[in-house]
Design an enzyme around this catalytic site. Structure first.
Site, PDB file in Angstrom:
ATOM      1  CD  GLU A 184      18.046  48.870 -23.820  1.00 40.36           C
ATOM      2  OE1 GLU A 184      18.802  48.642 -24.683  1.00 40.36           O
ATOM      3  OE2 GLU A 184      17.827  48.023 -22.898  1.00 40.36           O
ATOM      4  CG  HIS A 231      21.370  46.661 -22.883  1.00 39.58           C
ATOM      5  ND1 HIS A 231      20.281  46.379 -23.607  1.00 39.58           N
ATOM      6  CD2 HIS A 231      21.953  45.426 -22.582  1.00 39.58           C
ATOM      7  CE1 HIS A 231      20.262  45.128 -23.889  1.00 39.58           C
ATOM      8  NE2 HIS A 231      21.124  44.536 -23.252  1.00 39.58           N
ATOM      9  CG  ASP A 287      14.467  28.066 -15.877  1.00 42.91           C
ATOM     10  OD1 ASP A 287      14.092  27.727 -16.836  1.00 42.91           O
ATOM     11  OD2 ASP A 287      15.548  28.733 -16.164  1.00 42.91           O
ATOM     12  CB  ALA A 297      16.335  39.835 -18.655  1.00 49.64           C
ATOM     13  NE  ARG A 298      18.236  41.168 -25.239  1.00 48.83           N
ATOM     14  CZ  ARG A 298      19.512  40.824 -24.646  1.00 48.83           C
ATOM     15  NH1 ARG A 298      19.918  41.086 -23.607  1.00 48.83           N
ATOM     16  NH2 ARG A 298      20.124  40.156 -25.717  1.00 48.83           N
ATOM     17  NE  ARG A 305      25.741  30.416 -21.094  1.00 52.49           N
ATOM     18  CZ  ARG A 305      25.074  29.813 -22.017  1.00 52.49           C
ATOM     19  NH1 ARG A 305      25.011  28.565 -22.439  1.00 52.49           N
ATOM     20  NH2 ARG A 305      24.675  30.692 -22.971  1.00 52.49           N
ATOM     21  CB  ILE A 306      23.069  35.123 -16.154  1.00 55.78           C
ATOM     22  CG1 ILE A 306      23.755  35.325 -17.659  1.00 55.78           C
ATOM     23  CG2 ILE A 306      22.897  36.163 -15.336  1.00 55.78           C
ATOM     24  CD1 ILE A 306      22.774  36.446 -18.352  1.00 55.78           C
ATOM     25  CG  ASP A 320      22.130  47.012 -17.654  1.00 56.09           C
ATOM     26  OD1 ASP A 320      23.006  47.862 -17.723  1.00 56.09           O
ATOM     27  OD2 ASP A 320      22.365  45.832 -18.369  1.00 56.09           O
TER      28      ASP A 320
END
Length: 322
Positions: A261, A280, A172, A231-232, A152-153, A256
């Protein structure tokens, strides 16, 4: 009567939804840490969880727990095997933050390309005004964007990038095996080939067991290319990225998310003025924060009413098997 534990500060609309709900009680712990909510977990039938961990020992202490509702879509800080062993459902909020994250990625692409931090510094430090004549800022119109992860993103990001005149491909393999969505964005079969093709790379995948962007992948990128990760932490090898930034292999970046973190003060990524950093926060706009709060609370209410959307239950198949 189900008792709900809210762990972490919610948008007021989510709290109001709980206050107006009938047949439930709740505790509300605003601090975002596992230590702060753990004393309350023993009497909780449901847990609404922000970004803090949910470890196996805490799950073991949650003797009445039936459902955990993540205030978001990621759950890498949740000990899912412990939930599965106890038959506890884990829900996510679905498609409520994808537009916000895509906007943030687009902002970082533009900020990195335009060298926003260097431009800002040139105004605030008059002696640096001449920086403008170095022509470091770049256009993104006509540039090639590789989106790694076309969920979706990624699809929202592609729509935005089209508006800036970018040429877009996506990597993907999971989605390609299921059936590629209709549209003008073509699939990229090989990640390294895609990295060699792209001027800009945006990472939009869940956290994996190991980084997907490592030294080999960074070496495949065009010299001076832009890398954005919303993402992560752990998806990109931070040490390898530091070296790629030093060498100029990666010309600029937008990050981000981080391995730790907040990142440590001595993290070298903090020293580059061609790198845009944010805490984040890609999915934490005012509007998105309200949507996530309402959705995470509603998931708990729907669960106890027997009306939960099965597509929002992460471990639904595992619970059925057990």
């Amino acid at each position: 009567m189900p008792h709900i534990l809210v762990a972490g500060k919610l948008h007021p609309s989510g709290v109001t939804l709980l206050e107006n709900a009938t047949g439930v009680t709740f505790d509300y712990v605003e601090e975002v840490s596992e230590q702060s909510y753990r004393p309350f977990i023993g009497k909780a039938d449901a847990l609404v969880l922000r970004t803090q961990p949910l470890s196996a020992p805490t799950v073991a202490a949650a003797t009445s727990l039936k459902v955990v509702s993540r205030h978001g879509v990621g759950y890498d800080a949740v000990d899912l095997p412990s939930l599965n062993e106890r038959g506890i459902a884990l829900t996510i909020v679905g498609d409520v933050n994808s537009v916000s994250v895509a906007e943030h990625a687009m902002m970082m692409i533009l900020s990195a390309a335009k060298r926003v931090l260097r431009g800002d510094h040139a105004v605030r430090s008059p002696a640096e005004w001449g920086w403008r004549n170095r022509l470091e800022a770049e256009e993104i119109s006509g540039k090639r964007l590789l989106i790694v992860g076309y969920g979706r993103i990624g699809r929202h990001l592609s729509r935005m990038a089209v508006g800036f005149g970018m040429e877009i491909r996506a990597f993907d393999p999971f989605l390609q095996a299921q059936g590629w969505p209709q549209g003008q964005v073509l699939p990229c079969d090989d990640l390294l080939a895609g990295l060699r093709w792209a001027d800009v790379v945006s990472i939009n995948i869940p956290k994996a067991d190991q980084p997907i962007i490592r030294e080999k992948e960074l070496a495949a990128m065009k010299p001076g290319a832009i890398l954005v990760n919303t993402a992560r932490g752990g998806v990109v090898d931070e040490r390898a990225l530091v070296e790629a930034l030093k060498s100029g292999r990666v010309g600029a970046a937008g990050l981000d998310v981080f391995d730790d973190e907040p990142p440590a003060e001595n993290n070298e990524l903090l020293t580059f003025d061609q790198v845009i950093l944010s805490p984040h926060i890609a999915g934490l706009t005012r509007e998105c924060g309200e949507r996530m709060a309402i959705a995470s609370v509603q998931n708990v209410l729907d669960y106890f009413a027997g009306e939960i959307d099965p597509n929002l239950v992460v471990n639904g198949a595992e619970l059925q098997r057990s």
